[in-house]
Design a protein around this motif. Structure first.
Motif, PDB file in Angstrom:
ATOM      1  N   SER A 183      45.079  23.973  44.565  1.00 19.08           N
ATOM      2  CA  SER A 183      43.860  24.608  44.075  1.00 19.08           C
ATOM      3  C   SER A 183      43.401  25.726  45.018  1.00 19.08           C
ATOM      4  O   SER A 183      43.076  26.830  44.573  1.00 19.08           O
ATOM      5  CB  SER A 183      42.754  23.563  43.922  1.00 19.08           C
ATOM      6  N   ALA A 184      43.395  25.450  46.311  1.00 19.26           N
ATOM      7  CA  ALA A 184      42.966  26.456  47.291  1.00 19.26           C
ATOM      8  C   ALA A 184      43.899  27.670  47.263  1.00 19.26           C
ATOM      9  O   ALA A 184      43.440  28.824  47.314  1.00 19.26           O
ATOM     10  CB  ALA A 184      42.919  25.843  48.685  1.00 19.26           C
ATOM     11  N   TYR A 185      45.198  27.412  47.176  1.00 16.74           N
ATOM     12  CA  TYR A 185      46.181  28.499  47.138  1.00 16.74           C
ATOM     13  C   TYR A 185      45.990  29.354  45.884  1.00 16.74           C
ATOM     14  O   TYR A 185      45.991  30.590  45.958  1.00 16.74           O
ATOM     15  CB  TYR A 185      47.588  27.905  47.201  1.00 16.74           C
ATOM     16  N   GLN A 186      45.801  28.708  44.743  1.00 19.22           N
ATOM     17  CA  GLN A 186      45.617  29.455  43.495  1.00 19.22           C
ATOM     18  C   GLN A 186      44.341  30.296  43.529  1.00 19.22           C
ATOM     19  O   GLN A 186      44.336  31.453  43.096  1.00 19.22           O
ATOM     20  CB  GLN A 186      45.601  28.500  42.291  1.00 19.22           C
ATOM     21  N   LYS A 187      43.253  29.744  44.078  1.00 14.91           N
ATOM     22  CA  LYS A 187      41.999  30.499  44.188  1.00 14.91           C
ATOM     23  C   LYS A 187      42.183  31.694  45.119  1.00 14.91           C
ATOM     24  O   LYS A 187      41.669  32.786  44.844  1.00 14.91           O
ATOM     25  CB  LYS A 187      40.876  29.594  44.691  1.00 14.91           C
ATOM     26  N   PHE A 188      42.911  31.493  46.202  1.00  8.05           N
ATOM     27  CA  PHE A 188      43.164  32.580  47.135  1.00  8.05           C
ATOM     28  C   PHE A 188      43.987  33.682  46.471  1.00  8.05           C
ATOM     29  O   PHE A 188      43.679  34.871  46.601  1.00  8.05           O
ATOM     30  CB  PHE A 188      43.859  32.046  48.390  1.00  8.05           C
ATOM     31  N   LEU A 189      45.017  33.292  45.733  1.00 10.99           N
ATOM     32  CA  LEU A 189      45.831  34.285  45.022  1.00 10.99           C
ATOM     33  C   LEU A 189      44.995  35.069  44.016  1.00 10.99           C
ATOM     34  O   LEU A 189      45.115  36.302  43.929  1.00 10.99           O
ATOM     35  CB  LEU A 189      46.994  33.607  44.288  1.00 10.99           C
ATOM     36  N   GLU A 190      44.158  34.370  43.261  1.00 11.33           N
ATOM     37  CA  GLU A 190      43.307  35.042  42.278  1.00 11.33           C
ATOM     38  C   GLU A 190      42.376  36.035  42.972  1.00 11.33           C
ATOM     39  O   GLU A 190      42.178  37.152  42.498  1.00 11.33           O
ATOM     40  CB  GLU A 190      42.507  34.015  41.476  1.00 11.33           C
ATOM     41  N   TRP A 191      41.803  35.614  44.101  1.00 11.31           N
ATOM     42  CA  TRP A 191      40.917  36.489  44.870  1.00 11.31           C
ATOM     43  C   TRP A 191      41.692  37.720  45.345  1.00 11.31           C
ATOM     44  O   TRP A 191      41.228  38.854  45.205  1.00 11.31           O
ATOM     45  CB  TRP A 191      40.327  35.709  46.045  1.00 11.31           C
ATOM     46  N   ALA A 192      42.881  37.513  45.903  1.00  5.33           N
ATOM     47  CA  ALA A 192      43.679  38.622  46.441  1.00  5.33           C
ATOM     48  C   ALA A 192      44.144  39.560  45.323  1.00  5.33           C
ATOM     49  O   ALA A 192      44.155  40.783  45.498  1.00  5.33           O
ATOM     50  CB  ALA A 192      44.881  38.076  47.206  1.00  5.33           C
ATOM     51  N   GLU A 193      44.521  39.019  44.184  1.00 10.23           N
ATOM     52  CA  GLU A 193      44.963  39.845  43.063  1.00 10.23           C
ATOM     53  C   GLU A 193      43.823  40.670  42.481  1.00 10.23           C
ATOM     54  O   GLU A 193      44.044  41.757  41.945  1.00 10.23           O
ATOM     55  CB  GLU A 193      45.595  38.967  41.978  1.00 10.23           C
ATOM     56  N   ALA A 194      42.600  40.195  42.605  1.00  7.50           N
ATOM     57  CA  ALA A 194      41.442  40.904  42.054  1.00  7.50           C
ATOM     58  C   ALA A 194      41.073  42.144  42.867  1.00  7.50           C
ATOM     59  O   ALA A 194      40.271  42.958  42.412  1.00  7.50           O
ATOM     60  CB  ALA A 194      40.238  39.952  41.986  1.00  7.50           C
ATOM     61  N   TYR A 195      41.647  42.325  44.039  1.00 10.43           N
ATOM     62  CA  TYR A 195      41.314  43.458  44.898  1.00 10.43           C
ATOM     63  C   TYR A 195      41.430  44.787  44.147  1.00 10.43           C
ATOM     64  O   TYR A 195      40.584  45.658  44.283  1.00 10.43           O
ATOM     65  CB  TYR A 195      42.224  43.470  46.133  1.00 10.43           C
ATOM     66  N   ASP A 196      42.464  44.941  43.370  1.00 15.68           N
ATOM     67  CA  ASP A 196      42.744  46.222  42.706  1.00 15.68           C
ATOM     68  C   ASP A 196      42.002  46.414  41.391  1.00 15.68           C
ATOM     69  O   ASP A 196      42.178  47.442  40.744  1.00 15.68           O
ATOM     70  CB  ASP A 196      44.245  46.363  42.484  1.00 15.68           C
ATOM     71  N   THR A 197      41.163  45.468  41.002  1.00 26.42           N
ATOM     72  CA  THR A 197      40.437  45.596  39.731  1.00 26.42           C
ATOM     73  C   THR A 197      39.189  46.454  39.857  1.00 26.42           C
ATOM     74  O   THR A 197      38.490  46.679  38.882  1.00 26.42           O
ATOM     75  CB  THR A 197      40.016  44.212  39.191  1.00 26.42           C
TER      76      THR A 197
END
Length: 183
Positions: free
Chosen positions: A120-134
């Motif tokens: 769960s923590a890893y997935q939330k971190f990935l989602e946060w990191a992927e949102a940078y370019d939005t």
């Protein structure tokens, strides 16, 4: 010379900061050290905002010349005028996210795929990191970084693309010569 290196997670700020420090002898300070409390699972407990700002301010006060790596956009306006040079790193998202996945696996091992809490923590971190370019208007995003960069009082060197650490160091050293020429 006071230098700040900033970019998205896994854009290479820490790697570049350490390499530039080795090349110049300037001490390197990573904002992650100040932002996060030491914990059993690293990077999970945020330090109090005022405490982290005070800690970083006190640490760099001992070194009139230094390098700080990591985002300071939410650390107060004092940092807008604290540097002689700000270096902004931008790496294409597909490269940056793959680096991030590789780093997390290397850092934590398979537990990020096997333990429910860590998944769960890893997935939330990935989602946060992927949102940078939005270009989200808040949080740590490209939009927020670019807005912050427009307000700093020193020169900004933008390094965009998947350049090598050596290329980045050379670009910074050349820029430093134009800001603080040798005497």
């Amino acid at each position: 010379m006071k230098i700040h290196i900033v970019g998205a997670s896994c854009a290479g700020s820490t790697t570049l900061g350490n390499a530039l420090s080795a090349q110049t002898g300037l001490p390197y300070f990573d904002t992650d050290f100040y932002f996060w409390e030491p914990s059993e699972i690293p990077f999970t407990i945020k330090r109090d905002r005022d405490a982290r700002i005070t800690m970083l301010r006190d640490a760099v006060a001992l070194h009139p010349n230094h390098i700080i790596g990591g985002s300071l956009v939410s650390w107060g306006n004092e940092w807008l005028a604290a540097f002689d040079l700000v270096v902004f790193l931008y790496v294409p998202p597909e490269i940056r996210i793959q680096r991030l996945k590789n780093r997390e696996l290397e850092r934590y091992g398979d537990i990020i795929y096997t333990d429910p809490e860590r998944i769960s923590a890893y997935q939330k971190f990935l989602e946060w990191a992927e949102a940078y370019d939005t270009n989200a208007p808040t949080g740590r995003s490209l939009h927020v970084h670019e807005a912050w960069l427009s307000r700093v009082t020193c020169p900004v060197l933008e390094i965009r693309g998947d350049t090598t650490v050596a290329e980045r160091v050379e670009l910074i050293l050349n820029k430093m010569k134009t800001i603080n020429p040798p005497q």
